[in-house]
Design an enzyme around this catalytic site. Structure first.
Site, mmCIF file in Angstrom:
data_model
loop_
_atom_site.group_PDB
_atom_site.id
_atom_site.type_symbol
_atom_site.label_atom_id
_atom_site.label_comp_id
_atom_site.label_asym_id
_atom_site.label_seq_id
_atom_site.Cartn_x
_atom_site.Cartn_y
_atom_site.Cartn_z
ATOM 1 N N HIS A 190 1.038 -1.222 0.076
ATOM 2 C CA HIS A 190 -0.009 0.067 0.027
ATOM 3 C C HIS A 190 1.013 1.147 -0.156
ATOM 4 O O HIS A 190 0.596 2.225 -0.647
ATOM 5 C CB HIS A 190 -0.838 0.073 1.225
ATOM 6 C CG HIS A 190 -1.976 -0.941 1.435
ATOM 7 N ND1 HIS A 190 -1.877 -2.008 2.473
ATOM 8 C CD2 HIS A 190 -2.921 -1.328 0.662
ATOM 9 C CE1 HIS A 190 -2.901 -2.657 2.184
ATOM 10 N NE2 HIS A 190 -3.468 -2.591 1.076
ATOM 11 N N ARG A 194 -1.739 -5.644 -8.273
ATOM 12 C CA ARG A 194 -0.731 -6.588 -8.065
ATOM 13 C C ARG A 194 -0.371 -7.581 -9.259
ATOM 14 O O ARG A 194 0.503 -8.132 -9.452
ATOM 15 C CB ARG A 194 -0.768 -7.095 -6.763
ATOM 16 C CG ARG A 194 -0.682 -6.122 -5.393
ATOM 17 C CD ARG A 194 -1.277 -6.829 -4.228
ATOM 18 N NE ARG A 194 -2.470 -7.095 -4.465
ATOM 19 C CZ ARG A 194 -3.106 -7.773 -3.600
ATOM 20 N NH1 ARG A 194 -2.501 -8.372 -2.246
ATOM 21 N NH2 ARG A 194 -4.383 -8.167 -3.813
ATOM 22 N N SER A 198 -2.771 -7.929 3.001
ATOM 23 C CA SER A 198 -3.116 -7.720 4.463
ATOM 24 C C SER A 198 -3.360 -8.958 5.041
ATOM 25 O O SER A 198 -2.821 -9.397 6.326
ATOM 26 C CB SER A 198 -4.165 -6.731 4.623
ATOM 27 O OG SER A 198 -3.752 -5.457 4.290
ATOM 28 N N LYS A 252 -16.163 -6.981 6.510
ATOM 29 C CA LYS A 252 -15.043 -7.880 6.391
ATOM 30 C C LYS A 252 -14.675 -8.324 7.785
ATOM 31 O O LYS A 252 -13.561 -8.798 7.907
ATOM 32 C CB LYS A 252 -14.129 -6.919 5.706
ATOM 33 C CG LYS A 252 -13.801 -7.599 4.166
ATOM 34 C CD LYS A 252 -12.633 -6.612 3.803
ATOM 35 C CE LYS A 252 -11.518 -7.602 2.628
ATOM 36 N NZ LYS A 252 -10.343 -6.969 2.211
HETATM 37 N N1 COA Z 1 -0.299 -3.728 -2.322
HETATM 38 C C1 COA Z 1 -0.642 -4.664 -1.512
HETATM 39 N N2 COA Z 1 -1.696 -5.141 -1.026
HETATM 40 C C2 COA Z 1 -2.962 -4.554 -1.839
HETATM 41 C C3 COA Z 1 -2.744 -3.495 -2.542
HETATM 42 C C4 COA Z 1 -1.346 -2.947 -2.720
HETATM 43 N N3 COA Z 1 -0.878 -1.982 -3.397
HETATM 44 N N4 COA Z 1 -3.895 -3.089 -2.873
HETATM 45 C C5 COA Z 1 -4.813 -4.004 -2.396
HETATM 46 N N5 COA Z 1 -4.125 -4.832 -1.798
HETATM 47 C C6 COA Z 1 -4.780 -5.868 -1.182
HETATM 48 C C7 COA Z 1 -5.112 -5.481 0.545
HETATM 49 O O1 COA Z 1 -3.990 -5.660 1.463
HETATM 50 C C8 COA Z 1 -6.264 -6.693 0.716
HETATM 51 O O2 COA Z 1 -5.703 -7.882 1.048
HETATM 52 P P1 COA Z 1 -6.623 -8.916 1.797
HETATM 53 O O3 COA Z 1 -7.954 -9.087 1.218
HETATM 54 O O4 COA Z 1 -5.863 -10.055 1.426
HETATM 55 O O5 COA Z 1 -6.606 -8.677 3.206
HETATM 56 C C9 COA Z 1 -6.817 -6.580 -0.703
HETATM 57 O O6 COA Z 1 -5.926 -6.461 -1.534
HETATM 58 C C10 COA Z 1 -8.100 -6.173 -0.857
HETATM 59 O O7 COA Z 1 -7.963 -4.736 -0.426
HETATM 60 P P2 COA Z 1 -9.110 -3.782 0.208
HETATM 61 O O8 COA Z 1 -8.466 -2.614 0.973
HETATM 62 O O9 COA Z 1 -9.883 -4.660 1.126
HETATM 63 O O10 COA Z 1 -9.777 -2.938 -1.098
HETATM 64 P P3 COA Z 1 -10.848 -3.604 -2.115
HETATM 65 O O11 COA Z 1 -10.229 -3.508 -3.309
HETATM 66 O O12 COA Z 1 -11.645 -4.819 -1.640
HETATM 67 O O13 COA Z 1 -11.900 -2.337 -1.794
HETATM 68 C C11 COA Z 1 -12.883 -0.483 -1.003
HETATM 69 C C12 COA Z 1 -11.896 -1.714 -0.574
HETATM 70 C C13 COA Z 1 -12.895 0.400 0.208
HETATM 71 C C14 COA Z 1 -12.387 0.364 -2.011
HETATM 72 C C15 COA Z 1 -14.279 -0.892 -1.530
HETATM 73 O O14 COA Z 1 -14.865 -1.717 -0.494
HETATM 74 C C16 COA Z 1 -15.215 0.257 -1.438
HETATM 75 O O15 COA Z 1 -15.260 1.057 -2.322
HETATM 76 N N6 COA Z 1 -16.043 0.296 -0.429
HETATM 77 C C17 COA Z 1 -17.293 1.357 -0.239
HETATM 78 C C18 COA Z 1 -18.657 0.970 -0.847
HETATM 79 C C19 COA Z 1 -18.570 1.124 -2.493
HETATM 80 O O16 COA Z 1 -18.693 2.323 -2.831
HETATM 81 N N7 COA Z 1 -18.523 0.219 -3.116
HETATM 82 C C20 COA Z 1 -18.555 0.137 -4.415
HETATM 83 C C21 COA Z 1 -19.823 -0.156 -5.169
HETATM 84 S S1 COA Z 1 -20.325 -1.748 -4.954
#
Ligand code: COA
Length: 169
Positions: free
Chosen positions: A17, A90, A128, A41
């Site tokens: 991140h 990634r 994570s 989550k």
């Molecule tokens: N480097 C390392 N790891 C990364 C990374 C990076 N650059 N980018 C993402 N990751 C990993 C995270 O560590 C996480 O790992 P894990 O699941 O093994 O713990 C995984 O990718 C998912 O990341 P997360 O932070 O949970 O993001 P997400 O892609 O699931 O999205 C939000 C999170 C907050 C952006 C998303 O849920 C959101 O927008 N929520 C608000 C509601 C909404 O508007 N939804 C969209 C319409 S349905």
């Protein structure tokens, strides 16, 4: 002024991140790391702890702010005046999910663009959940998480996992 948000659960923030935050924040005047509540989550760390860890890790990046949010992402972006969303990619396996999220967000807020930044090669294997798993077995998280929070995180992990174990008995 250009403003972008970089959203995630950050449970906890990793070097992957931080790499994306450091590299992408150079291209915007204001860069807001948006820490999602995500109760669905069931994060190990509560929202306050996750915001604290991200804030500590990014404190030396002058144009970076850290904010919690618990709304649709596009609504949060509009509320802070951001027109860009930055996400890290990634591997190919991230693409399909991210592509779908970007399209949903575009449908709900067409003035907001999603930009993807490729993770640096040395961080593509970090997530994570991998950090949580390594820590849960007492393994070293050195190199996986930012040095600024490594010791504090180890202590937090120990106290979380101890209380989880007590709860399980
Ligand atoms: N480097 C390392 N790891 C990364 C990374 C990076 N650059 N980018 C993402 N990751 C990993 C995270 O560590 C996480 O790992 P894990 O699941 O093994 O713990 C995984 O990718 C998912 O990341 P997360 O932070 O949970 O993001 P997400 O892609 O699931 O999205 C939000 C999170 C907050 C952006 C998303 O849920 C959101 O927008 N929520 C608000 C509601 C909404 O508007 N939804 C969209 C319409 S349905």
């Amino acid at each position: 002024m250009t403003a972008a948000i970089c959203p995630g659960t950050f449970d906890p923030i990793t070097n992957g991140h931080l790499d994306v935050i450091k590299r992408a924040s150079k291209y915007f005047d204001r860069f807001i790391v948006a820490v999602a509540a995500r109760p669905d989550k069931m994060p190990l760390f509560n929202l306050r702890e996750r915001v604290h860890m991200v804030s500590t890790t990014t404190k030396n990046l002058p144009n970076v702010d850290v904010e919690p949010f618990d709304t649709l992402l596009v609504d949060f972006a509009k509320s802070v005046g951001a027109t860009s969303i930055v996400k890290g990619l990634r591997a190919i396996s991230d693409f399909e999910y991210e592509f779908q999220m970007a399209q949903i967000n575009q449908a709900m807020g067409e003035e907001i663009e999603t930009f993807f930044m490729m993770a640096s090669a040395e961080y593509t294997f970090i997530s994570s959940s991998a950090v949580r798993e390594v820590a849960s077995y007492g393994g070293s998280i050195k190199g996986l998480v930012p040095g600024d929070i490594e010791n504090e995180l180890v202590e937090m992990f120990n106290s979380k996992f101890n209380s989880l174990e007590k709860g399980a008995v």
